[in-house]
Design a protein around this motif. Structure first.
Motif, short mmCIF file in Angstrom:
data_model
loop_
_atom_site.label_atom_id
_atom_site.label_comp_id
_atom_site.label_asym_id
_atom_site.label_seq_id
_atom_site.Cartn_x
_atom_site.Cartn_y
_atom_site.Cartn_z
N THR A 1 0.94 -1.19 0.08
CA THR A 1 0.15 0.10 0.13
C THR A 1 0.66 1.13 -0.01
OG1 THR A 1 -1.73 -1.06 1.26
CG2 THR A 1 -1.90 1.18 1.35
N HIS A 2 1.88 1.09 0.77
CA HIS A 2 3.01 2.41 0.80
C HIS A 2 3.50 2.55 -0.70
CE1 HIS A 2 6.28 4.71 1.47
NE2 HIS A 2 7.22 3.67 1.06
N ASN A 3 3.76 1.52 -1.62
CA ASN A 3 4.26 1.75 -2.85
C ASN A 3 3.24 2.28 -3.73
OD1 ASN A 3 6.83 0.52 -2.13
ND2 ASN A 3 6.05 -1.42 -2.66
N ILE A 4 1.93 1.73 -3.64
CA ILE A 4 0.87 2.42 -4.41
C ILE A 4 0.71 3.87 -3.90
CG2 ILE A 4 -1.74 2.29 -4.90
CD1 ILE A 4 -1.42 -0.86 -4.09
N SER A 5 0.98 4.15 -2.80
CA SER A 5 0.56 5.62 -2.25
C SER A 5 1.79 6.45 -2.78
CB SER A 5 0.55 5.58 -0.68
OG SER A 5 0.71 6.81 0.00
N GLY A 6 3.00 5.84 -2.91
CA GLY A 6 3.98 6.70 -3.23
C GLY A 6 3.93 6.78 -5.04
N THR A 7 3.28 5.99 -5.56
CA THR A 7 3.23 5.89 -7.00
C THR A 7 2.17 7.13 -7.22
OG1 THR A 7 3.54 3.73 -7.39
CG2 THR A 7 2.42 4.85 -9.12
N ALA A 8 0.94 7.10 -6.53
CA ALA A 8 0.16 8.14 -6.68
C ALA A 8 0.60 9.45 -6.20
CB ALA A 8 -1.26 7.78 -5.72
N LYS A 9 1.29 9.72 -5.28
CA LYS A 9 2.05 10.72 -4.72
C LYS A 9 2.71 11.51 -5.89
CE LYS A 9 5.81 11.11 -3.34
NZ LYS A 9 7.20 11.50 -3.74
N ALA A 10 3.51 10.46 -6.57
CA ALA A 10 4.53 11.05 -7.52
C ALA A 10 3.60 11.49 -8.86
CB ALA A 10 5.22 9.67 -8.25
N CYS A 11 2.60 11.10 -9.27
CA CYS A 11 1.63 11.55 -10.06
C CYS A 11 1.33 13.16 -9.71
CB CYS A 11 0.42 10.68 -10.34
SG CYS A 11 -0.71 11.28 -11.54
N ALA A 12 0.88 12.97 -8.61
CA ALA A 12 0.38 14.34 -7.87
C ALA A 12 1.58 15.37 -8.07
CB ALA A 12 -0.13 14.34 -6.68
N GLN A 13 2.71 15.05 -7.70
CA GLN A 13 3.71 15.81 -7.68
C GLN A 13 4.40 16.14 -8.94
OE1 GLN A 13 7.44 14.18 -4.97
NE2 GLN A 13 8.44 13.96 -6.77
N THR A 14 4.32 15.49 -9.76
CA THR A 14 4.63 16.07 -11.35
C THR A 14 3.59 16.82 -11.85
OG1 THR A 14 5.27 13.29 -11.78
CG2 THR A 14 4.79 14.87 -13.55
N VAL A 15 2.21 16.61 -11.53
CA VAL A 15 1.31 17.78 -12.22
C VAL A 15 1.64 18.90 -11.28
CG1 VAL A 15 -1.20 18.28 -11.91
CG2 VAL A 15 -0.35 16.28 -12.62
N MET A 16 1.79 18.93 -10.09
CA MET A 16 2.25 20.15 -9.11
C MET A 16 3.19 20.84 -9.89
SD MET A 16 1.24 18.98 -5.35
CE MET A 16 1.96 20.47 -4.86
N ALA A 17 4.44 20.12 -10.03
CA ALA A 17 5.80 20.51 -10.47
C ALA A 17 5.46 21.53 -11.81
CB ALA A 17 6.84 19.57 -10.61
N SER A 18 4.95 20.78 -12.65
CA SER A 18 4.43 21.30 -14.26
C SER A 18 3.72 22.75 -13.89
CB SER A 18 3.68 20.35 -14.79
OG SER A 18 4.65 19.13 -15.04
N TYR A 19 2.76 22.78 -12.97
CA TYR A 19 2.01 23.89 -12.80
C TYR A 19 2.94 25.20 -12.06
CZ TYR A 19 -1.57 27.16 -11.12
OH TYR A 19 -2.38 28.30 -10.72
N TRP A 20 3.74 24.61 -11.10
CA TRP A 20 4.24 25.52 -10.49
C TRP A 20 5.55 26.29 -11.19
CZ3 TRP A 20 3.64 27.61 -5.54
CH2 TRP A 20 4.60 28.25 -4.89
N PHE A 21 6.23 25.52 -11.99
CA PHE A 21 7.00 26.05 -12.68
C PHE A 21 6.64 26.45 -13.92
CE2 PHE A 21 9.53 23.43 -9.59
CZ PHE A 21 10.19 24.25 -8.97
N GLN A 22 5.57 26.34 -14.39
CA GLN A 22 4.71 26.63 -15.74
C GLN A 22 5.59 25.96 -16.73
OE1 GLN A 22 5.22 31.13 -15.61
NE2 GLN A 22 3.33 31.24 -14.21
N GLU A 23 5.79 24.84 -16.65
CA GLU A 23 6.38 23.88 -17.85
C GLU A 23 5.40 23.54 -18.74
OE1 GLU A 23 9.67 21.97 -14.64
OE2 GLU A 23 7.93 20.79 -15.42
N THR A 24 5.77 23.88 -19.95
CA THR A 24 4.70 23.01 -21.01
C THR A 24 5.30 21.72 -21.69
OG1 THR A 24 4.17 25.39 -21.68
CG2 THR A 24 3.77 23.75 -23.28
#
Length: 332
Positions: A272-295
């Motif tokens: 479950t920790h691994n699944i949570s980490g995978t989902a967290k990575a997805c959210a982290q990627t979206v947040m980073a792209s938005y925060w740093f205004q990456e296209t």
């Protein structure tokens, strides 16, 4: 009445698990962003990633030493496993693992220094592949066809992600190499942790204590050899309060991520920790792209999806295998 009490306890349990998972997400994402600020921002602008990682080990070791001492003064209030990192027997047994621990955290930070946060997960996504390879070579454990298929998906997603980073002009060869080596060292560390845990009575915190103390010494020759001492001496912002506050926060985050990771595994399970980490990575990627205004291109996002889907599917296959083994044992 008893049924109501049972449902209330179950509801509290679910709320507590949700809180712990949310806490893991928050601390983990903050840790990555803080480390990125320390490692490659214009505000800090210090080319000494090993020194920064070493300082985080100093903070973590200091917290562990403090907790260890306080647990002896207030044994009823504060609990911390008893152990001495300078014990000869402990040193001989744990030092090889600490070498892997030092390599793992150093390579992860070196990867983060050279790649964008949005690509950081993909850059380190080969950990699952190395886990399968080394589990077979070291532990002689075979892997199911479903898990092998998931590994092929992850490799395909990784290669596509590297290609799309190159197309976008943001590919860092050094960052990618550090990510691969970081994945390799993390895999070896996870496998050898299973072998070392019995020597510390399966106390994760005691092992973390030893690893951080030993890493404080192991990093010193690396810092000297890579010429970071000169970088630190010539650093113009050495007396800047922002630099030291950011460095201290990074150290707190480094310790906290170890705590919340262990807590999440404790209240859920490693899978479950691994699944949570995978989902967290997805959210982290979206947040980073938005925060740093990456296209990013559609194929770039697709590569992330393939890696995330492959990782989640691998965790699911492993979960089903464990359940099948458990049922088999019950029927014997």
């Amino acid at each position: 009445m008893k049924r109501k009490m049972g449902s209330d306890n179950l509801a509290f349990k679910y709320i507590y698990i949700t809180f712990v998972v949310a806490l893991y997400w928050i601390v983990s994402i903050i840790t990555v962003f803080v480390n990125k600020e320390l490692l490659s921002s214009n505000r800090v602008n210090l080319n000494a990633p090993l020194f920064i990682t070493w300082f985080q080990c100093i903070i973590s070791a200091g917290i562990c030493i403090t907790l260890s001492q306080l647990s002896k003064i207030f044994p009823r209030t504060i609990k911390f496993p008893d152990g001495n990192p300078f014990d000869r027997h402990a040193f001989v047994k744990v030092l090889p693992l600490s070498l892997l621990f030092t390599a793992m955290i150093a390579l992860n930070n070196l990867c983060l220094k050279h790649v964008d946060i949005s690509f950081y997960y993909v850059g380190r996504s080969l950990t699952t592949i190395f886990n399968v390879v080394f589990s077979y070579l070291v532990l002689h454990q075979t892997t199911s066809k479903g898990c092998v298929l998931c590994c092929l998906l992850i490799i395909g997603g990784f290669m596509l992600g590297v290609d799309q980073e190159n197309v976008a002009g943001s590919l860092s060869i050094m960052g990618t190499i550090f990510g691969i080596l970081g994945s390799l060292s993390l895999s070896l560390y996870s496998i050898y942790t299973k072998k070392i845990l019995p020597y510390v009575n399966h106390e994760i915190w005691l092992l973390s204590y030893y690893n951080n103390v030993y890493s404080c010494f192991l990093f010193l020759p690396l810092i000297i050899f890579t010429g970071e001492v000169g970088e630190i001496i010539d650093y113009p912002n050495l007396s800047d309060s922002y630099f030291w506050i950011a460095l201290f926060i990074g150290g707190i985050c480094g310790f906290s991520i170890g705590f919340v990771t262990a807590l999440q595994i404790k209240v859920t399970s490693p899978l479950t920790h691994n699944i949570s980490g995978t989902a967290k990575a997805c959210a982290q990627t979206v947040m980073a792209s938005y925060w740093f205004q990456e296209t990013r291109s559609t194929l770039w996002w697709f590569s992330n999806f393939v890696v995330l889907f492959g990782s989640a599917a691998y965790a699911r296959f492993k979960q089903l295998e464990m359940e099948a083994k458990h049922q088999l044992l019950l029927h014997k």
